[in-house]
Design a protein around this motif. Structure first.
Motif, PDB file in Angstrom:
ATOM      1  N   GLU A   1      10.885   9.019 -17.198  1.00  0.00           N
ATOM      2  CA  GLU A   1      10.650   7.683 -16.995  1.00  0.00           C
ATOM      3  C   GLU A   1       9.629   7.502 -15.769  1.00  0.00           C
ATOM      4  O   GLU A   1       8.850   6.510 -15.752  1.00  0.00           O
ATOM      5  CB  GLU A   1      11.983   7.102 -16.506  1.00  0.00           C
ATOM      6  CG  GLU A   1      12.448   7.480 -15.152  1.00  0.00           C
ATOM      7  CD  GLU A   1      13.713   6.918 -14.506  1.00  0.00           C
ATOM      8  OE1 GLU A   1      14.270   6.108 -15.381  1.00  0.00           O
ATOM      9  OE2 GLU A   1      13.785   6.676 -13.138  1.00  0.00           O
TER      10      GLU A   1
ATOM     11  N   LEU B   1      14.960  -4.090 -16.733  1.00  0.00           N
ATOM     12  CA  LEU B   1      16.298  -3.883 -16.979  1.00  0.00           C
ATOM     13  C   LEU B   1      17.173  -3.942 -15.922  1.00  0.00           C
ATOM     14  O   LEU B   1      18.293  -4.779 -15.925  1.00  0.00           O
ATOM     15  CB  LEU B   1      16.368  -2.491 -17.582  1.00  0.00           C
ATOM     16  CG  LEU B   1      17.808  -2.054 -18.091  1.00  0.00           C
ATOM     17  CD1 LEU B   1      18.215  -3.007 -19.323  1.00  0.00           C
ATOM     18  CD2 LEU B   1      18.038  -0.640 -18.177  1.00  0.00           C
ATOM     19  N   MET B   2      16.898  -3.394 -14.514  1.00  0.00           N
ATOM     20  CA  MET B   2      17.740  -3.515 -13.465  1.00  0.00           C
ATOM     21  C   MET B   2      17.911  -5.148 -12.873  1.00  0.00           C
ATOM     22  O   MET B   2      19.094  -5.419 -13.026  1.00  0.00           O
ATOM     23  CB  MET B   2      17.320  -2.822 -12.564  1.00  0.00           C
ATOM     24  CG  MET B   2      17.649  -1.446 -12.644  1.00  0.00           C
ATOM     25  SD  MET B   2      19.355  -1.008 -12.814  1.00  0.00           S
ATOM     26  CE  MET B   2      19.705  -1.250 -10.973  1.00  0.00           C
TER      27      MET B   2
ATOM     28  N   LYS C   1      26.029 -10.224 -10.519  1.00  0.00           N
ATOM     29  CA  LYS C   1      26.054  -9.416  -9.267  1.00  0.00           C
ATOM     30  C   LYS C   1      24.746  -9.587  -8.638  1.00  0.00           C
ATOM     31  O   LYS C   1      23.884  -9.368  -9.276  1.00  0.00           O
ATOM     32  CB  LYS C   1      26.482  -7.962  -9.357  1.00  0.00           C
ATOM     33  CG  LYS C   1      28.017  -8.238  -9.594  1.00  0.00           C
ATOM     34  CD  LYS C   1      28.394  -6.681  -9.683  1.00  0.00           C
ATOM     35  CE  LYS C   1      30.273  -6.895 -10.189  1.00  0.00           C
ATOM     36  NZ  LYS C   1      30.723  -5.318 -10.215  1.00  0.00           N
TER      37      LYS C   1
ATOM     38  N   ARG D   1      20.660  11.991 -11.396  1.00  0.00           N
ATOM     39  CA  ARG D   1      19.809  11.594 -10.302  1.00  0.00           C
ATOM     40  C   ARG D   1      19.072  10.113 -10.426  1.00  0.00           C
ATOM     41  O   ARG D   1      18.579   9.605  -9.467  1.00  0.00           O
ATOM     42  CB  ARG D   1      18.865  12.485  -9.959  1.00  0.00           C
ATOM     43  CG  ARG D   1      17.684  12.568 -11.007  1.00  0.00           C
ATOM     44  CD  ARG D   1      16.658  13.650 -10.942  1.00  0.00           C
ATOM     45  NE  ARG D   1      15.742  13.523  -9.964  1.00  0.00           N
ATOM     46  CZ  ARG D   1      14.211  13.817 -10.505  1.00  0.00           C
ATOM     47  NH1 ARG D   1      13.903  14.170 -11.426  1.00  0.00           N
ATOM     48  NH2 ARG D   1      13.289  13.624  -9.417  1.00  0.00           N
ATOM     49  N   LYS D   2      18.901   9.791 -11.515  1.00  0.00           N
ATOM     50  CA  LYS D   2      18.340   8.393 -11.995  1.00  0.00           C
ATOM     51  C   LYS D   2      19.215   7.294 -12.181  1.00  0.00           C
ATOM     52  O   LYS D   2      19.097   6.275 -11.706  1.00  0.00           O
ATOM     53  CB  LYS D   2      17.533   8.500 -13.159  1.00  0.00           C
ATOM     54  CG  LYS D   2      16.146   9.560 -13.059  1.00  0.00           C
ATOM     55  CD  LYS D   2      15.122   8.940 -12.260  1.00  0.00           C
ATOM     56  CE  LYS D   2      13.895   9.844 -12.065  1.00  0.00           C
ATOM     57  NZ  LYS D   2      12.980   9.227 -10.826  1.00  0.00           N
TER      58      LYS D   2
ATOM     59  N   ARG E   1      21.675   3.526  -9.791  1.00  0.00           N
ATOM     60  CA  ARG E   1      21.432   2.367 -10.501  1.00  0.00           C
ATOM     61  C   ARG E   1      22.886   1.541 -10.752  1.00  0.00           C
ATOM     62  O   ARG E   1      23.068   0.659 -10.542  1.00  0.00           O
ATOM     63  CB  ARG E   1      20.625   2.257 -11.639  1.00  0.00           C
ATOM     64  CG  ARG E   1      19.141   2.613 -11.525  1.00  0.00           C
ATOM     65  CD  ARG E   1      18.345   2.770 -12.447  1.00  0.00           C
ATOM     66  NE  ARG E   1      17.049   3.313 -12.241  1.00  0.00           N
ATOM     67  CZ  ARG E   1      15.975   4.074 -12.841  1.00  0.00           C
ATOM     68  NH1 ARG E   1      16.756   4.804 -13.852  1.00  0.00           N
ATOM     69  NH2 ARG E   1      15.101   4.420 -12.620  1.00  0.00           N
TER      70      ARG E   1
ATOM     71  N   GLU F   1      24.017   0.658  -7.497  1.00  0.00           N
ATOM     72  CA  GLU F   1      23.511  -0.992  -7.267  1.00  0.00           C
ATOM     73  C   GLU F   1      24.311  -1.881  -7.942  1.00  0.00           C
ATOM     74  O   GLU F   1      24.259  -2.978  -7.349  1.00  0.00           O
ATOM     75  CB  GLU F   1      22.073  -0.668  -8.010  1.00  0.00           C
ATOM     76  CG  GLU F   1      20.984  -1.627  -6.938  1.00  0.00           C
ATOM     77  CD  GLU F   1      19.792  -1.542  -7.176  1.00  0.00           C
ATOM     78  OE1 GLU F   1      19.175  -0.310  -7.702  1.00  0.00           O
ATOM     79  OE2 GLU F   1      18.828  -2.523  -7.336  1.00  0.00           O
ATOM     80  N   LEU F   2      24.528  -1.700  -9.339  1.00  0.00           N
ATOM     81  CA  LEU F   2      25.189  -2.640 -10.264  1.00  0.00           C
ATOM     82  C   LEU F   2      26.778  -2.568  -9.889  1.00  0.00           C
ATOM     83  O   LEU F   2      27.462  -3.747 -10.367  1.00  0.00           O
ATOM     84  CB  LEU F   2      24.775  -2.412 -11.530  1.00  0.00           C
ATOM     85  CG  LEU F   2      23.327  -2.486 -12.049  1.00  0.00           C
ATOM     86  CD1 LEU F   2      23.251  -2.146 -13.388  1.00  0.00           C
ATOM     87  CD2 LEU F   2      22.769  -3.935 -12.025  1.00  0.00           C
ATOM     88  N   GLY F   3      27.122  -1.620  -9.117  1.00  0.00           N
ATOM     89  CA  GLY F   3      28.685  -1.648  -8.953  1.00  0.00           C
ATOM     90  C   GLY F   3      29.458  -1.240 -10.278  1.00  0.00           C
ATOM     91  O   GLY F   3      30.649  -2.084 -10.589  1.00  0.00           O
ATOM     92  N   VAL F   4      28.993  -0.761 -11.125  1.00  0.00           N
ATOM     93  CA  VAL F   4      29.666  -0.326 -12.504  1.00  0.00           C
ATOM     94  C   VAL F   4      29.705   1.109 -12.551  1.00  0.00           C
ATOM     95  O   VAL F   4      29.113   2.058 -11.800  1.00  0.00           O
ATOM     96  CB  VAL F   4      28.898  -1.008 -13.724  1.00  0.00           C
ATOM     97  CG1 VAL F   4      28.802  -2.367 -13.809  1.00  0.00           C
ATOM     98  CG2 VAL F   4      27.369  -0.385 -13.580  1.00  0.00           C
TER      99      VAL F   4
ATOM    100  N   GLY G   1      15.508   7.655 -18.552  1.00  0.00           N
ATOM    101  CA  GLY G   1      16.468   7.519 -17.384  1.00  0.00           C
ATOM    102  C   GLY G   1      16.686   6.232 -17.247  1.00  0.00           C
ATOM    103  O   GLY G   1      17.825   5.749 -17.032  1.00  0.00           O
ATOM    104  N   ILE G   2      15.766   5.139 -17.371  1.00  0.00           N
ATOM    105  CA  ILE G   2      15.947   3.868 -17.025  1.00  0.00           C
ATOM    106  C   ILE G   2      17.037   3.319 -18.323  1.00  0.00           C
ATOM    107  O   ILE G   2      17.879   2.296 -17.951  1.00  0.00           O
ATOM    108  CB  ILE G   2      14.881   2.821 -16.930  1.00  0.00           C
ATOM    109  CG1 ILE G   2      14.968   1.578 -16.669  1.00  0.00           C
ATOM    110  CG2 ILE G   2      13.806   3.020 -18.001  1.00  0.00           C
ATOM    111  CD1 ILE G   2      15.652   0.999 -15.377  1.00  0.00           C
ATOM    112  N   GLU G   3      16.503   3.476 -19.581  1.00  0.00           N
ATOM    113  CA  GLU G   3      17.446   2.980 -20.564  1.00  0.00           C
ATOM    114  C   GLU G   3      18.549   3.924 -20.822  1.00  0.00           C
ATOM    115  O   GLU G   3      19.649   3.324 -21.132  1.00  0.00           O
ATOM    116  CB  GLU G   3      16.461   3.212 -21.785  1.00  0.00           C
ATOM    117  CG  GLU G   3      15.470   2.228 -21.837  1.00  0.00           C
ATOM    118  CD  GLU G   3      15.417   1.910 -23.462  1.00  0.00           C
ATOM    119  OE1 GLU G   3      15.679   0.742 -23.907  1.00  0.00           O
ATOM    120  OE2 GLU G   3      14.601   2.664 -24.171  1.00  0.00           O
TER     121      GLU G   3
ATOM    122  N   GLY H   1      21.473   2.143 -19.041  1.00  0.00           N
ATOM    123  CA  GLY H   1      22.110   1.053 -19.598  1.00  0.00           C
ATOM    124  C   GLY H   1      23.131   1.456 -20.655  1.00  0.00           C
ATOM    125  O   GLY H   1      24.124   1.000 -20.850  1.00  0.00           O
TER     126      GLY H   1
END
Lengths: 167, 421
Positions: free
Chosen positions: A68, A153-154, A163, B41-42, B46, B49-52, B139-141, B144
């Protein structure tokens, strides 16, 4: 998503993930990696690129690895948009997820390095203020528009999950 | 109108009767794999940050393979994050330093025909050798995917690539792929590649894996091969039972393809790709005599047991040339153990090979075996972009294990057929 305005940086075909994010720095912090972005083809790029500047390149931009950092480095360098004849799929998806607009631009060869560009990724319009020419291209795909306008996305997930703050 | 295998798998994963190329659908993921490099690590910061948390602790497989073993504080930290992540979310399948993820999935019977799967690495396409859909994501996808177990896809058109005829001596699946990178180009983005024909049907799963692995080099969303008895036997050999309907996962006779290509394996020569792209390929004779500094037998695509066997065929009773270092990193610890048990390892080390840990290492300039300015390497890996294996002033040639082993013995790029009985 606002209109992007900046200087054009011209690159060739098949600008790959190892050029965008060299393996030697994959273990490093994102900010360090970004300083090595594209150094093998233009050592001045990472140091000189300004917020809103636009990358203009040939076919298969981003080919190669799923890393990424190839797209994230462009976000950290505040690149406004990437206009290319075509994109490799993982890079394309990564970039949109980081809120870096990518537009397919068949006439990429009509842009010279240093041209002043104005890009509207939502409308799919490109203006070359240096030559006075305008172009219409396919906008960001509709199903991704909400995510892109949220900033990637974030911010999009944050909004969806209710949130934090939406971008 | 019929459907291709890829369309059928996507339709099933999207809970639709049929899908058509170009349609955008959201798919439920049957299995996902993340790796140390672009994984915890990625993903984990996140998620915090999202709390999930993780969507399914049994369907998310974690593998450490890119930065193993740790060589400095940064890589040690990356690996520690992976281990902490696994503990935190009680991940069921964790393969820590056991080998390269794409091979680990096959060895442990995680893949079944018809599955819709995602991996956090571009060569995840390798899974398609099992008749499943496996595609690579950043990593970003994968963040999700880890959270929701879902991913959107634009249904790709399928390109059918058929190979018929018998291989010449020292010609293997790797040569097919180096040839296809040139013949079909590397920009088949947003398309899937389906391999078939008599030559593919006669291949082992290990060789079929090479085709699907390097579908990534063709730019494909996925590489797939319709399952057959060889597929089912491999699943059983990994200790799992194939699903009763496994063989139904094939393309319809009237499926619509974006293009159909037919090639004759009997006319193919050993191939070499020159710097700096896999598509810059041609017959080995075009590159004969090029002096090398390093030969590397490694990576998901080029260090399976069958690959080490090819190298040993060439190197049995020979020595690596004086000025050359031959580095061998078996794809997994199981490959390492099997090669030790059947004598292959002894042949390689007798020839002068330096054995390295199982992992991605030199292939992507992440671990032992990187190149310096001006050095020339020939490698069984899948990519030779500028800077891929270290210095951006190094040159990397790609070849099959036969071709790489022959170059190691000769000290220059050489025709492997001259080294075989």
């Amino acid at each position: 998503m606002s209109i992007v305005s900046g200087k054009a940086w011209r690159f060739g075909d098949e600008i790959n993930s190892d050029l965008l994010a060299p393996g030697l720095y994959l273990k490093s912090a994102n900010e360090i990696m970004a300083q090595h972005c594209l150094e093998s083809v233009d050592p001045t790029f990472a140091k000189s690129v300004q917020p809103g500047d636009v990358i203009v390149a040939g076919h298969n931009f981003g080919v190669g690895s799923a890393r990424e950092q190839a797209a994230l480095s462009l976000q950290l360098l505040k690149v406004g948009a990437v206009l290319a004849e075509s994109f490799a799929r993982i890079f394309y998806r990564n970039a949109l997820n980081f809120g870096v607009p990518c537009l397919f631009f068949p006439q990429y060869n009509e842009i010279s390095a240093g041209d002043k560009l104005e890009v509207d990724p939502v409308a799919g319009t490109i203006k070359n203020l240096t030559t006075g020419k305008g172009y219409t291209v396919d906008p960001i795909p509709a199903h991704l528009m909400e995510m892109i306008t949220d900033g990637g996305l974030m911010p999009h997930l944050k909004k969806k999950l209710g949130k934090g703050r939406a971008a | 109108m019929g459907q291709t295998l890829v369309e059928k798998i996507i339709a099933r994963a999207a809970s639709k009767p049929t899908v058509r190329p170009g349609e955008i659908v959201t798919c439920k993921v049957d299995l996902a794999m993340i790796l140390d490099s672009g994984g915890p690590r990625k993903v984990w910061p996140r998620m915090k940050e999202l709390g999930v948390g993780v969507w399914d602790r049994e369907k998310l497989i974690v593998v450490t393979d890119h930065f193993v073993p740790a060589v400095d504080a940064e890589t040690a930290q990356i690996l520690k994050i992976s281990r902490d992540f696994v503990r935190e979310f009680d991940i069921k399948h964790f393969y820590d330093m056991k080998g390269i993820g794409h091979i680990i999935l096959a060895e442990n019977g995680h893949l079944q025909p018809g599955m819709f799967t995602c991996g956090g690495d571009s060569h995840s396409t390798m899974g398609g050798a099992y008749g499943c859909y496996m595609s690579g994501f950043g990593g970003i996808e994968m963040t999700g995917v880890c959270i929701t177990g879902e991913i959107w896809t634009r249904v790709p058109e399928t390109i059918r690539v058929d190979w018929s005829g018998k291989f010449n001596q020292a010609v293997v699946a790797k040569d097919i792929m180096l040839h296809l990178c040139r013949a079909l180009g590397m920009d088949n983005a947003f398309k899937a590649i389906e391999f078939g024909g008599e030559t593919v049907r006669n291949m082992s799963m290990s060789e079929r894996g090479v085709l699907c692995n390097m579908a990534a080099e063709l730019g494909g969303e996925a590489g797939v091969i319709e399952p057959d008895d060889i597929t089912l036997a491999a699943i059983r050999a990994a200790g799992k039972e194939p699903a009763p309907d496994a063989l139904k996962w094939r393309s319809d006779d009237d499926a619509v393809y974006a293009a159909k290509h037919a090639f004759d394996a009997s006319t193919l020569q050993p191939q070499v790709a020159a710097p700096h792209a896999p598509s810059n390929s041609g017959p080995v004779d075009d590159y004969k005599g090029k002096k090398i500094d390093q030969a590397y037998i490694g990576a998901c695509v080029g260090a399976k047991l069958s690959d080490l066997h090819m190298a040993a065929e060439v190197l049995r009773g020979r020595k690596v040339a004086n000025h050359v270092r031959l580095l061998v990193a078996p794809a997994t610890q199981k490959v390492y153990a099997d090669a030790a048990a059947d004598g292959t390892l002894g042949i390689l080390t007798d020839a002068g090979a330096t054995m390295l840990a199982s992992g991605c290492g030199a292939c992507a300039a992440l671990g032992a075996g990187v190149l310096s300015d001006g050095e020339v390497c020939i490698s069984t890996t899948n990519r030779n972009f500028q800077g891929r294996m270290g210095s951006n002033k190094a040159s990397v040639y790609l070849g099959s294990p036969y071709t790489v082993a022959a170059a190691a013995a000769a000290g220059t790029i050489a025709d492997p057929r001259e080294f075989l009985p």
